[in-house]
Scaffold this motif. Structure first.
Motif, PDB file in Angstrom:
ATOM      1  N   ALA A  36       0.826  -1.206   0.000  1.00  0.00           N
ATOM      2  CA  ALA A  36       0.000   0.000   0.000  1.00  0.00           C
ATOM      3  C   ALA A  36       0.856   1.249   0.000  1.00  0.00           C
ATOM      4  O   ALA A  36       0.554   2.234  -0.679  1.00  0.00           O
ATOM      5  N   ARG A  37       1.966   1.207   0.781  1.00  0.00           N
ATOM      6  CA  ARG A  37       2.853   2.367   0.779  1.00  0.00           C
ATOM      7  C   ARG A  37       3.533   2.544  -0.579  1.00  0.00           C
ATOM      8  O   ARG A  37       3.865   3.661  -0.973  1.00  0.00           O
ATOM      9  N   GLY A  42       4.696   4.330  -7.333  1.00  0.00           N
ATOM     10  CA  GLY A  42       4.244   4.265  -8.715  1.00  0.00           C
ATOM     11  C   GLY A  42       3.680   5.588  -9.200  1.00  0.00           C
ATOM     12  O   GLY A  42       3.886   5.977 -10.358  1.00  0.00           O
ATOM     13  N   TYR A  43       2.991   6.295  -8.306  1.00  0.00           N
ATOM     14  CA  TYR A  43       2.416   7.595  -8.668  1.00  0.00           C
ATOM     15  C   TYR A  43       3.517   8.591  -9.037  1.00  0.00           C
ATOM     16  O   TYR A  43       3.422   9.275 -10.062  1.00  0.00           O
ATOM     17  N   MET A 226     -11.440  13.872 -12.400  1.00  0.00           N
ATOM     18  CA  MET A 226      -9.997  14.051 -12.531  1.00  0.00           C
ATOM     19  C   MET A 226      -9.280  12.713 -12.677  1.00  0.00           C
ATOM     20  O   MET A 226      -8.366  12.566 -13.491  1.00  0.00           O
ATOM     21  N   VAL A 227      -9.699  11.722 -11.886  1.00  0.00           N
ATOM     22  CA  VAL A 227      -9.081  10.407 -11.972  1.00  0.00           C
ATOM     23  C   VAL A 227      -9.325   9.794 -13.348  1.00  0.00           C
ATOM     24  O   VAL A 227      -8.402   9.277 -13.999  1.00  0.00           O
ATOM     25  N   LYS A 228     -10.557   9.844 -13.815  1.00  0.00           N
ATOM     26  CA  LYS A 228     -10.884   9.285 -15.126  1.00  0.00           C
ATOM     27  C   LYS A 228     -10.143  10.017 -16.245  1.00  0.00           C
ATOM     28  O   LYS A 228      -9.650   9.388 -17.190  1.00  0.00           O
ATOM     29  N   GLY A 292      -3.101   8.096 -12.549  1.00  0.00           N
ATOM     30  CA  GLY A 292      -4.532   7.959 -12.296  1.00  0.00           C
ATOM     31  C   GLY A 292      -4.829   7.105 -11.088  1.00  0.00           C
ATOM     32  O   GLY A 292      -5.683   7.454 -10.258  1.00  0.00           O
ATOM     33  N   ASP A 293      -4.122   5.982 -10.925  1.00  0.00           N
ATOM     34  CA  ASP A 293      -4.310   5.140  -9.748  1.00  0.00           C
ATOM     35  C   ASP A 293      -3.900   5.871  -8.476  1.00  0.00           C
ATOM     36  O   ASP A 293      -4.547   5.759  -7.433  1.00  0.00           O
ATOM     37  N   GLY A 294      -2.796   6.624  -8.569  1.00  0.00           N
ATOM     38  CA  GLY A 294      -2.362   7.379  -7.393  1.00  0.00           C
ATOM     39  C   GLY A 294      -3.355   8.456  -7.001  1.00  0.00           C
ATOM     40  O   GLY A 294      -3.625   8.669  -5.816  1.00  0.00           O
TER      41      GLY A 294
END
Length: 332
Positions: A36-37, A42-43, A226-228, A292-294
């Motif tokens: 999780a950390r 990755g972000y 924003m994520v999309k 996007g995932d971040g």
């Protein structure tokens, strides 16, 4: 016979269960917290790649070794990567490295412009649909259903083929295909937000419907948009490359990644003509997906923070490995 002390029983139980599924679950829980950390890692990696491509797109023509379109060394055509041409040359002797770097000047702006148009138009229409309701909502949703019933790439292909192959028509066609997705997403956000207490309180104190919509409903649906939009930037780059690959997108000699891959499909032996433009597409699409995932993890209150992620992982692992059972102490 004297019964054992309860503390002794608990210590014995822990020692006996050191290799039980519970102990394995605790070990996996630590790994889940570490994973999780690592989501932030990755972000930031994705953000770094996007910034690097943005810098390349704005400055490419200032430092690339050869002009992407005007330079042609026919005597050195289809040359493998070397010290002079680090990505090799194409069938006309043009430097592949210079063309890949210059291709970012077209691929990234097309993606940004397309997502901006589709996101703004779709979000506004979707917010109005969810807030007003009634026949307006029904009509807008049926229009969205009609557009979404066609595969995105097929509909975009038909529109570009009818309008003509150039970058402006590519932006218009993909925007027309994508706006219903933003419309439906924003509508679902508004339907859930308008029943919240802060919206009810604003209506009860006499705020106008326009103020309630613009100040208390619309801003709260933007995080999901924003994520999309971030993830869709990579998708637009793929669609643009696909349209150029089949010959209805950006046309040669303009350096565009999909068009470069399309031009190399008859040169299977010259692997560098496909690999390097393909890696450029791959890196940007992955970077936008990482960001996007971040953003989703940072903007979603249920996923925000390491403790929430750890608790979620813990509950999941407990259900998988331990079921609904609870450890019971032996009575004294």
């Amino acid at each position: 016979m004297q019964s054992p002390d309860p503390k002794t029983i608990r210590l014995m139980t822990v020692d006996q269960n050191s290799s039980t599924p519970a102990s394995r679950a605790r070990g996996l829980l630590v790994a889940a917290r570490t994973s999780a950390r690592s989501l932030d890692f990755g972000y930031y990696i994705g953000l770094l790649i996007i910034v690097a491509w943005a810098v390349i797109a704005t400055t490419a023509y200032l430092w690339v070794p050869f002009h992407p379109t005007e330079y042609q060394d026919v005597a050195n055509r289809l040359a493998a990567p070397s010290a002079t041409n680090i990505f090799g040359t194409d069938e006309l002797g043009r430097d592949v490295f210079s063309r890949v770097m210059a291709g970012a000047q077209l691929s990234l702006p097309i993606a940004l412009l397309t997502v901006a148009i589709a996101g703004v138009v779709g979000s506004v229409i979707g917010a109005i649909s969810g807030f007003v309701g009634g026949m307006v909502d029904e009509l807008i949703m049926r229009v969205c259903d009609v557009i979404l019933s066609f595969p995105a790439i097929v509909l975009a292909l038909a529109i570009v083929a009818a309008l003509g192959p150039n970058w402006f028509n590519v932006v218009a066609s993909i925007s027309l295909v994508m706006w219903p997705e933003y419309c439906r997403l924003m509508r679902s956000q508004v339907l859930s937000i308008r029943t919240n207490l802060h919206v009810t309180a604003a209506i009860s104190v006499g705020c106008s419907p326009t103020r309630v919509f613009s100040k208390h409903v619309l801003p709260y649906g933007l995080p999901a948009i924003m994520v999309k939009a971030t993830v869709d930037l990579g998708m637009v780059i793929l669609i643009t490359a696909g349209l150029s690959f089949i010959g209805v997108g950006v046309t040669p000699p303009t350096p565009e990644w999909g068009a470069m891959v399309s031009a190399a499909q008859t040169r299977i032996d010259s692997w560098w003509l496909v690999v390097f433009p393909g890696l450029a597409i791959l890196s940007t699409v992955l970077a936008f997906n990482f960001v996007g995932d971040g953003l989703r993890d940072k903007l979603d209150p249920q996923l925000r923070g390491g403790n929430a992620k750890g608790a979620s992982a813990k509950s999941m692992l407990q259900r998988i490995f331990l079921g609904q059972r609870k450890t019971k102490e032996t009575p004294a």
